[in-house]
Design an enzyme around this catalytic site. Structure first.
Site, PDB file in Angstrom:
ATOM      1  N   ASP A   1       0.829  -1.211   0.000  1.00  0.00           N
ATOM      2  CA  ASP A   1       0.000   0.000   0.000  1.00  0.00           C
ATOM      3  C   ASP A   1       0.866   1.264   0.000  1.00  0.00           C
ATOM      4  O   ASP A   1       1.991   1.254   0.500  1.00  0.00           O
ATOM      5  CB  ASP A   1      -0.905  -0.032   1.245  1.00  0.00           C
ATOM      6  CG  ASP A   1      -2.079   0.932   1.115  1.00  0.00           C
ATOM      7  OD1 ASP A   1      -2.338   1.435  -0.003  1.00  0.00           O
ATOM      8  OD2 ASP A   1      -2.739   1.191   2.137  1.00  0.00           O
TER       9      ASP A   1
ATOM     10  N   ARG B   1      -0.971   9.042 -10.099  1.00  0.00           N
ATOM     11  CA  ARG B   1      -0.925   7.828  -9.276  1.00  0.00           C
ATOM     12  C   ARG B   1      -0.171   6.678  -9.961  1.00  0.00           C
ATOM     13  O   ARG B   1       0.519   5.910  -9.309  1.00  0.00           O
ATOM     14  CB  ARG B   1      -2.359   7.382  -8.942  1.00  0.00           C
ATOM     15  CG  ARG B   1      -3.097   8.349  -8.040  1.00  0.00           C
ATOM     16  CD  ARG B   1      -4.520   7.866  -7.797  1.00  0.00           C
ATOM     17  NE  ARG B   1      -4.534   6.549  -7.214  1.00  0.00           N
ATOM     18  CZ  ARG B   1      -4.382   6.291  -5.915  1.00  0.00           C
ATOM     19  NH1 ARG B   1      -4.206   7.282  -5.060  1.00  0.00           N
ATOM     20  NH2 ARG B   1      -4.420   5.066  -5.466  1.00  0.00           N
TER      21      ARG B   1
ATOM     22  N   THR C   1     -10.463  -7.337  -5.198  1.00  0.00           N
ATOM     23  CA  THR C   1     -11.787  -7.308  -5.838  1.00  0.00           C
ATOM     24  C   THR C   1     -12.346  -5.872  -5.782  1.00  0.00           C
ATOM     25  O   THR C   1     -13.027  -5.437  -6.700  1.00  0.00           O
ATOM     26  CB  THR C   1     -12.767  -8.286  -5.133  1.00  0.00           C
ATOM     27  OG1 THR C   1     -12.627  -8.146  -3.722  1.00  0.00           O
ATOM     28  CG2 THR C   1     -12.489  -9.725  -5.502  1.00  0.00           C
ATOM     29  N   GLU C   2     -12.011  -5.148  -4.713  1.00  0.00           N
ATOM     30  CA  GLU C   2     -12.514  -3.768  -4.553  1.00  0.00           C
ATOM     31  C   GLU C   2     -11.795  -2.796  -5.491  1.00  0.00           C
ATOM     32  O   GLU C   2     -12.342  -1.741  -5.831  1.00  0.00           O
ATOM     33  CB  GLU C   2     -12.319  -3.300  -3.097  1.00  0.00           C
ATOM     34  CG  GLU C   2     -13.189  -4.001  -2.066  1.00  0.00           C
ATOM     35  CD  GLU C   2     -12.756  -5.434  -1.736  1.00  0.00           C
ATOM     36  OE1 GLU C   2     -11.563  -5.760  -1.928  1.00  0.00           O
ATOM     37  OE2 GLU C   2     -13.618  -6.228  -1.315  1.00  0.00           O
ATOM     38  N   ASN C   3     -10.580  -3.134  -5.912  1.00  0.00           N
ATOM     39  CA  ASN C   3      -9.830  -2.228  -6.794  1.00  0.00           C
ATOM     40  C   ASN C   3     -10.485  -2.030  -8.160  1.00  0.00           C
ATOM     41  O   ASN C   3     -10.182  -1.060  -8.869  1.00  0.00           O
ATOM     42  CB  ASN C   3      -8.379  -2.696  -6.988  1.00  0.00           C
ATOM     43  CG  ASN C   3      -7.496  -2.490  -5.783  1.00  0.00           C
ATOM     44  OD1 ASN C   3      -6.530  -3.214  -5.565  1.00  0.00           O
ATOM     45  ND2 ASN C   3      -7.803  -1.485  -4.956  1.00  0.00           N
TER      46      ASN C   3
ATOM     47  N   ARG D   1       2.127  -4.999   6.019  1.00  0.00           N
ATOM     48  CA  ARG D   1       1.367  -3.992   5.274  1.00  0.00           C
ATOM     49  C   ARG D   1       2.152  -2.697   5.298  1.00  0.00           C
ATOM     50  O   ARG D   1       2.466  -2.163   6.373  1.00  0.00           O
ATOM     51  CB  ARG D   1      -0.022  -3.754   5.871  1.00  0.00           C
ATOM     52  CG  ARG D   1      -0.785  -2.720   5.025  1.00  0.00           C
ATOM     53  CD  ARG D   1      -2.203  -2.489   5.454  1.00  0.00           C
ATOM     54  NE  ARG D   1      -2.856  -1.596   4.507  1.00  0.00           N
ATOM     55  CZ  ARG D   1      -4.103  -1.689   4.098  1.00  0.00           C
ATOM     56  NH1 ARG D   1      -4.881  -2.643   4.557  1.00  0.00           N
ATOM     57  NH2 ARG D   1      -4.602  -0.818   3.229  1.00  0.00           N
TER      58      ARG D   1
ATOM     59  N   ARG E   1      -4.865  -2.409   8.799  1.00  0.00           N
ATOM     60  CA  ARG E   1      -5.996  -3.318   8.591  1.00  0.00           C
ATOM     61  C   ARG E   1      -5.654  -4.361   7.532  1.00  0.00           C
ATOM     62  O   ARG E   1      -4.671  -4.209   6.800  1.00  0.00           O
ATOM     63  CB  ARG E   1      -7.268  -2.542   8.224  1.00  0.00           C
ATOM     64  CG  ARG E   1      -7.099  -1.651   7.040  1.00  0.00           C
ATOM     65  CD  ARG E   1      -8.397  -0.931   6.656  1.00  0.00           C
ATOM     66  NE  ARG E   1      -8.109   0.052   5.639  1.00  0.00           N
ATOM     67  CZ  ARG E   1      -7.979   1.366   5.867  1.00  0.00           C
ATOM     68  NH1 ARG E   1      -8.148   1.865   7.071  1.00  0.00           N
ATOM     69  NH2 ARG E   1      -7.692   2.185   4.875  1.00  0.00           N
TER      70      ARG E   1
END
Ligand code: FPP
Length: 246
Positions: A19, A32, A65-67, A187, A193
């Protein structure tokens, strides 16, 4: 340079949530995708370091999956980076005896990415020194749904009795079937998280969160995480006294 300390235990399986690419680029007033490109350099260095250290499994969360909900230009850019990474790394994977696996919904990826991915998986399938898992269109909940559906189907077909379903059966129906659970989950980027990553497999993983953004996470930062992992005692529900007596 951070050196690995004497008599360290190298984790068998390290999983990483990479991340901070976007913020790294924004800090530099760049788009980005510039951050994701810089992130690919970290991927190369961490794969090489993991292989040199003798880590057997390295899992990188490259696309969730959220990306898919990100702006289409960013999704397209990421898919392009993925394709070019796979094309450029095949030779190094073969030379370094690295097997590539994919965790996630491969069928949702663009056809040309699926094709390169499949070619790389097939070409490296006999490599044994390290397994590199790329989590692509991956979500831990989706993975569990997929496993439950497969198990339900086996029950319906009479191959399995629902009363007999065990933890081992569930593990055997995940994308990571046959692989050990991660020992260390890192992470980068300052968030604390799991973000739907390896929800089942990370049950006993040591968690290591760092503020360092992924493009700045290189060999030294990785060594530091492994040294810190080594100072922790993994008790798996037992007491320290029990473990010390063993
Ligand atoms: C999270 O950073 C990172 C991603 C969603 C993609 C990770 C992809 C790469 C490192 C490059 C491609 C991968 C491979 C294996 C070639 P973010 O964009 O959410 O960062 P932010 O939280 O700062 O916005």
């Amino acid at each position: 340079m951070v050196e690995i300390q004497q008599s360290v235990l190298v984790p068998r399986h390290v999983a990483i949530i990479m991340d901070g690419n976007g913020r790294w680029a924004e800090e530099r007033k760049r788009p980005r995708l510039f951050g994701h490109k810089a992130g690919v350099d970290s991927v190369r260095e961490i794969v090489e370091t993991a292989r040199t250290l003798g880590i057997e499994f390295l899992t990188l969360y490259a696309f969730s999956t959220e990306n898919w909900n990100r702006p289409s230009s960013e999704v397209t850019g990421l898919m392009g980076l993925l394709k070019s990474y796979l094309q450029s790394e095949l030779r190094a994977m073969l030379k370094n005896d690295i097997r590539l696996c994919c965790l996630g919904q491969q069928d949702r990826l663009p056809a040309e990415v699926q094709s390169v991915l499949q070619q790389t998986i097939t070409s490296t399938k006999s490599c044994r020194s390290m397994t590199l898992n790329l989590a692509l269109s991956y979500g831990g909940r989706n993975e569990l749904v997929h496993a439950v559906r497969n198990l339900a189907q086996k029950c319906q077909e009479g191959i399995l009795q629902w009363q007999d379903i065990s933890e081992a059966d569930i593990a055997a129906h995940l994308f990571t079937a046959g692989q050990p659970d991660p020992d260390l989950l890192i992470r980068t980027g300052g968030e604390n998280r799991l973000s739907n990553f390896l929800l089942w497999q990370a049950s006993y993983a040591e968690l290591y969160f760092t503020e360092i953004k992924w493009p700045d996470f290189k060999r030294d930062q990785f060594m530091e995480a492994i040294n810190i992992f080594n100072r922790r005692q993994r008790r798996f529900g037992q007491t320290s006294a029990q473990l010390n007596a063993e």
